[in-house]
Motif scaffolding. Structure first.
Motif, PDB file in Angstrom:
ATOM      1  N   GLN A 169       0.809  -0.790   0.283  1.00 11.63           N
ATOM      2  CA  GLN A 169      -0.046  -0.187   0.024  1.00 11.63           C
ATOM      3  C   GLN A 169       1.079   1.293   0.011  1.00 11.63           C
ATOM      4  O   GLN A 169       2.010   1.549   0.560  1.00 11.63           O
ATOM      5  N   CYS A 179      -0.077   4.549   1.151  1.00 14.23           N
ATOM      6  CA  CYS A 179      -0.780   5.319   1.957  1.00 14.23           C
ATOM      7  C   CYS A 179      -1.293   4.009   2.796  1.00 14.23           C
ATOM      8  O   CYS A 179      -1.572   3.202   3.426  1.00 14.23           O
ATOM      9  N   TRP A 180      -1.127   5.819   4.286  1.00 13.97           N
ATOM     10  CA  TRP A 180      -1.711   4.984   4.773  1.00 13.97           C
ATOM     11  C   TRP A 180      -3.237   4.775   4.383  1.00 13.97           C
ATOM     12  O   TRP A 180      -3.860   3.973   5.981  1.00 13.97           O
ATOM     13  N   ARG A 181      -3.847   6.090   4.284  1.00  7.11           N
ATOM     14  CA  ARG A 181      -5.737   5.514   3.732  1.00  7.11           C
ATOM     15  C   ARG A 181      -5.765   4.718   3.027  1.00  7.11           C
ATOM     16  O   ARG A 181      -6.690   3.474   3.295  1.00  7.11           O
ATOM     17  N   ALA A 182      -4.634   4.218   2.514  1.00  4.12           N
ATOM     18  CA  ALA A 182      -5.204   2.557   1.595  1.00  4.12           C
ATOM     19  C   ALA A 182      -5.278   1.221   2.524  1.00  4.12           C
ATOM     20  O   ALA A 182      -5.853   0.258   2.196  1.00  4.12           O
ATOM     21  N   ALA A 191      -5.428   1.100   5.682  1.00  4.82           N
ATOM     22  CA  ALA A 191      -6.544   1.011   6.850  1.00  4.82           C
ATOM     23  C   ALA A 191      -7.534   0.552   5.581  1.00  4.82           C
ATOM     24  O   ALA A 191      -9.121  -0.129   6.387  1.00  4.82           O
ATOM     25  N   ASP A 192      -8.066   0.845   4.473  1.00  2.53           N
ATOM     26  CA  ASP A 192      -9.115   0.544   3.883  1.00  2.53           C
ATOM     27  C   ASP A 192      -9.453  -0.907   3.623  1.00  2.53           C
ATOM     28  O   ASP A 192      -9.884  -1.676   3.432  1.00  2.53           O
ATOM     29  N   ASP A 215      -7.235   5.204  13.049  1.00  2.00           N
ATOM     30  CA  ASP A 215      -5.598   5.731  12.920  1.00  2.00           C
ATOM     31  C   ASP A 215      -4.275   5.148  13.675  1.00  2.00           C
ATOM     32  O   ASP A 215      -3.447   4.093  12.654  1.00  2.00           O
ATOM     33  N   ARG A 250      -1.344   1.727  12.651  1.00  2.29           N
ATOM     34  CA  ARG A 250       0.233   2.357  12.325  1.00  2.29           C
ATOM     35  C   ARG A 250       0.380   1.249  13.440  1.00  2.29           C
ATOM     36  O   ARG A 250       1.844   0.702  13.619  1.00  2.29           O
ATOM     37  N   ARG A 283      -7.048   1.252  -6.555  1.00  6.68           N
ATOM     38  CA  ARG A 283      -7.718   3.096  -6.355  1.00  6.68           C
ATOM     39  C   ARG A 283      -7.674   3.755  -7.661  1.00  6.68           C
ATOM     40  O   ARG A 283      -7.127   4.912  -7.417  1.00  6.68           O
TER      41      ARG A 283
END
Lengths: 382, 253
Positions: free
Chosen positions: A29, A31-34, A36-37, A52, A56, A307
Motif C-alpha cells: 500500500q 499510503c496509510w489511507r489505503a 486502512a481501507d 488510525d 499504524r 484506487r
C-alpha cells in the motif's frame, strides 16, 4: 522485527495453502489511507473501522500473505485466476532505512506465491527490487517465474504521453522531454521509447555514471541529450516530463518546467509533491491500464487495491502478469536492470491488447483529464 | 483467591533495594508466571483425557515444565528484590482457563491442543521473546530460554494437528475459528493497548501497560508480535492466510 520477518519466507514456503492459481500479484500500500481501507475490508462491514493509531500499530506486524483471489477476463474469451499478495510494508517505511526488512517482506510474499503454485508473479511497486539480484535467495521455485511488469508500465506511460499531447494539441516532435529517475528500469525504458520522437531529452537521476551510460546509448542514435543529477542544472525547460523515480513518498518538486508542461507522474508511491507549484501544468498519473474483459476480487477489494476513478484500472506492472497469464505465456518477460526496449514494449502491448488490456482513461488527483469521461461513483479526488 | 504457588505477595520489606524499573518487571513477571501456572493446570487436566498413556505422560511432563517456568520467573523476581504474585483466577486468565476446561469436559483433545499450543503458546512465545531482548541480566536470558522451550511445545503439537487437519481441512478450520472467537477475543482484550475493562487482577497496582516503555517495551509491540506468531503458526498448520488474517483483523482492539 527484521529477523522475524525474514523467517516468514521459510515458514510460508513450507506451509502456505495450496491454491490453484495462474498468476500472483505482489504489492504493497502506498499510503496509510489505503492500508486502512484494506484492513476495513478484512474486518468486514459489521466491525467499525480501526482507529488510525491502531492501524499504524498493527500493520507492521502482519506477515506477507494473500488477501484476496483475483480473476481476470480476456476479451478473447479466456480467464486467468490469481491471488493478490500484500507484503504489508508499512507505507511510511518505503525508504532506504528499512531496505533489509522490506526486502525480507517481499521475499516472504514471493515465497507465498511460489507455495500457492502461481505460474507467473508480477512484482508491483517496491517489490520489483526482488528481481534485481535477489531471486537466488528464494525457496525452490517449481516453475514459478517472476516479472517486474515494467515493460507494460513503460508502454502505458508512453501511450499516455502521446495521448495527452494529442489532447492538448502539442507536437511531441518539437518537445523537450525531461525524465526524472531516468536510469531506473522504467525511466530508461521510457527514454528509449520516446527519445527518437522528441527534439531533446533531459535525463535526471542520482547516479552520474549511469546517466552518462544511458546518454551515450541514446546519443549513438542521434538523440540530443543533456544529463544532470540536479533538476535545476538543465540549460532548458522541459515541456513534457515523466516522473519515474523511486521515492518513499510524494516529495518531488520539479521546479523549472515550461508553463503548461505535460507532466506524467508514474511513481508508486506518487512522485510529485502536492505542494509543488507548476503553473498550468497538465498533470496525469501514468503507467495505468484498464482490463476491459473484467476484473473480480474475492473478497471484494474493487476500488481498494485499485484506487482509481475508473473501473478495472490497474498498474501496468501488475497487468503484465495478468496479460501473460491470459496468453498462457508463463515467462519472466521483464527482468529489470534497464533492458526495456521499444521492441519489447510493442510485444507486450500487442499481447495485452489481444486480451482487452488497454491504456486507462487519463486522470490526476482532481479527476479525469479527458472531457466526457465519468468517474466511478464514490471516487473522491485528492 | 489464593495463588496456586504461595510466594508471599507482599512488596519487598523496607530497606530492600529496588531498581527504578523493578515494579514494572514485577507486573510483567506476574503475568508470565500466571500464564505458566494456567498452562500447568491445563496440561494436568489434559492428561486426564488422554487415551494413550504415553500422551498422558507427555502432558504431565509438560505440566511440570510449565511449573518450572513459573518458578523460574518467581526466582527472577527475587533477584531484583520483588516477590512475583500470580492469580490464575484473574478475570482474563479465568476465562481462558474456562475455555480450555470446556474442551476437557467434551474430552476434545484436539481442541485442547489448539487452545493451549496454538493460541496461548503463540502469545507466550512472542511476548517472552520480546521481553527476553530487553530484560536485564539473567531475567532476559530466562525469558529467552523459556520462549525457546515453549516454541518446542508448539512443534510437538503441530505434527498431531497437521495430521488431524489432513483428515478434513474444512471441519478442522471451522473448529479453529470457533476456538479463535472464544479464546483469541480474550487474549486480544488482554493485549489491547489499554485495559478499558477495569483492572486485570494481576498487576500489583494500576495497569502496567502505560509504563512498559520505561523498560523498552510497548503493549503495541507485544500485541503485534503475539498476533504475528499466531498467524505464522496457523500458516504452518496450512490454514489459508487470507482467512486467518481476516479473523485476526476482526479481533477487538
Amino acid at each position: 522485527m527484521g529477523e522475524s520477518v525474514a523467517g516468514v519466507a521459510a515458514n510460508v514456503a513450507q506451509q502456505a495453502p495450496a491454491i490453484d492459481v495462474d498468476f500472483a500479484l505482489i504489492g504493497h500500500q502506498e499510503c496509510w489511507r489505503a492500508a486502512a481501507d484494506v484492513l476495513a475490508v478484512l474486518r468486514g462491514p459489521e466491525h467499525p473501522p480501526l482507529p488510525d493509531d491502531e492501524i499504524r500499530d498493527i500493520f507492521p506486524w502482519i506477515p506477507p500473505r494473500a488477501i484476496c483471489h483475483v480473476e481476470a477476463g480476456s476479451i478473447a474469451g479466456g480467464k486467468a485466476r490469481g491471488v493478490y499478495i500484500d507484503s504489508f510494508i508499512p507505507p511510511d517505511r518505503l525508504d532506504a532505512n528499512y531496505m533489509r526488512d522490506n526486502l525480507a517482506r517481499v521475499r516472504g510474499a514471493a515465497a507465498y506465491a511460489i507455495k500457492a503454485g502461481a505460474k507467473i508473479v508480477s512484482l508491483g511497486g517496491f517489490s520489483s527490487i526482488l528481481i534485481e539480484g535477489n531471486l537466488d535467495q528464494l525457496p525452490e521455485r517449481h516453475g514459478t517465474v517472476f516479472t517486474t511488469g515494467n515493460t507494460l508500465t513503460v508502454g502505458f506511460i508512453v501511450q499516455g504521453i502521446k495521448k495527452m499531447c494529442a489532447l492538448e494539441g502539442r507536437n511531441l516532435r518539437r518537445s523537450t522531454l525531461l525524465i526524472v529517475g531516468a536510469t531506473g528500469d522504467v525511466g530508461s525504458g521510457c527514454a528509449r521509447c520516446l527519445a527518437p520522437v522528441v527534439k531533446r531529452v533531459l535525463l535526471n537521476a542520482r547516479n552520474m555514471e549511469r546517466l552518462r551510460t544511458l546518454a551515450a546509448e541514446l546519443e549513438a542514435d542521434g538523440v540530443q541529450v543533456e544529463i544532470a543529477t540536479g533538476l535545476q542544472q538543465f540549460s532548458a525547460e522541459a515541456d513534457v516530463a515523466i516522473c519515474a523515480a523511486s521515492l518513499a513518498s510524494p516529495s518531488l518538486l520539479l521546479g523549472r518546467i515550461a508553463p503548461g508542461a505535460i507532466v506524467c507522474d508514474a511513481g508508486y508511491p506518487k512522485n510529485l509533491s502536492p505542494s509543488g507549484q507548476m503553473a498550468g501544468a497538465k498533470i496525469f498519473f501514468g503507467g495505468l491500464g484498464q482490463i476491459t474483459g473484467g476484473l473480480r476480487f474475492k473478497p471484494d477489494f474493487q476500488g481498494i487495491l485499485n484506487r482509481h476513478p475508473f473501473p478495472d484500472v490497474v498498474h501496468g506492472c501488475l497487468l503484465e502478469g495478468m496479460a501473460l497469464a491470459l496468453e498462457r505465456r508463463f515467462e519472466p518477460f521483464s527482468q529489470g536492470r534497464g533492458f526495456i526496449t521499444p521492441e519489447r514494449v510493442e510485444e507486450i502491448e500487442t499481447i495485452a491488447a489481444r486480451h482487452g488490456i488497454f491504456l486507462a482513461p487519463l486522470y490526476n488527483a482532481d479527476g479525469p483529464v479527458e472531457d466526457g469521461v465519468e468517474c466511478l461513483a464514490g471516487w473522491s479526488a485528492g | 483467591m489464593e495463588p496456586v504457588i504461595d510466594l508471599n505477595c507482599s512488596l519487598p520489606s523496607e530497606g530492600t533495594f529496588l531498581t527504578p524499573f523493578a515494579l514494572i518487571w514485577q507486573d510483567i513477571l506476574a503475568q508470565a508466571m500466571t500464564g505458566e501456572l494456567v498452562a500447568a493446570l491445563n496440561y494436568t487436566a489434559l492428561s486426564t483425557i488422554c487415551d494413550d498413556p504415553a500422551e498422558a505422560a507427555d502432558a504431565l511432563e509438560h505440566a511440570a515444565g510449565e511449573q518450572g517456568h513459573a518458578a523460574a520467573f518467581a526466582a527472577e523476581g527475587r533477584k531484583i528484590g520483588v516477590d512475583v504474585p500470580n492469580n490464575v483466577n484473574a478475570k482474563h486468565w479465568k476465562r481462558l482457563r474456562e475455555a480450555f476446561m470446556r474442551r476437557i469436559a467434551e474430552r476434545d483433545f484436539i481442541g485442547c491442543l489448539i487452545v493451549q499450543e496454538i493460541m496461548l503458546e503463540s502469545f507466550a512465545v512472542a511476548s517472552y521473546a520480546r521481553a527476553g531482548k530487553v530484560a536485564p541480566g539473567s531475567m532476559g536470558r530466562t525469558f529467552a530460554s523459556i520462549a525457546a522451550e515453549e516454541e518446542e511445545h508448539i512443534e510437538h503439537a503441530m505434527a498431531i494437528l497437521r495430521t488431524e487437519r489432513a483428515l478434513d481441512a474444512q471441519r478442522f478450520d471451522d473448529k479453529v475459528h470457533g476456538l479463535h472467537l472464544e479464546v483469541m477475543t480474550t487474549l486480544a482484550e488482554m493485549l489491547a493497548r489499554e485495559c478499558t475493562h477495569g483492572h486485570c487482577e494481576v498487576c500489583h497496582d494500576s495497569c502496567v501497560k502505560p509504563s512498559l516503555s520505561e523498560v523498552s517495551l510497548t503493549a503495541a509491540e507485544l500485541r503485534g508480535a503475539s498476533l504475528r506468531q499466531y498467524l505464522k503458526t496457523l500458516d504452518m498448520l496450512g490454514l489459508p492466510g487470507e482467512v486467518t488474517l481476516a479473523w485476526v483483523s476482526q479481533l477487538p482492539v
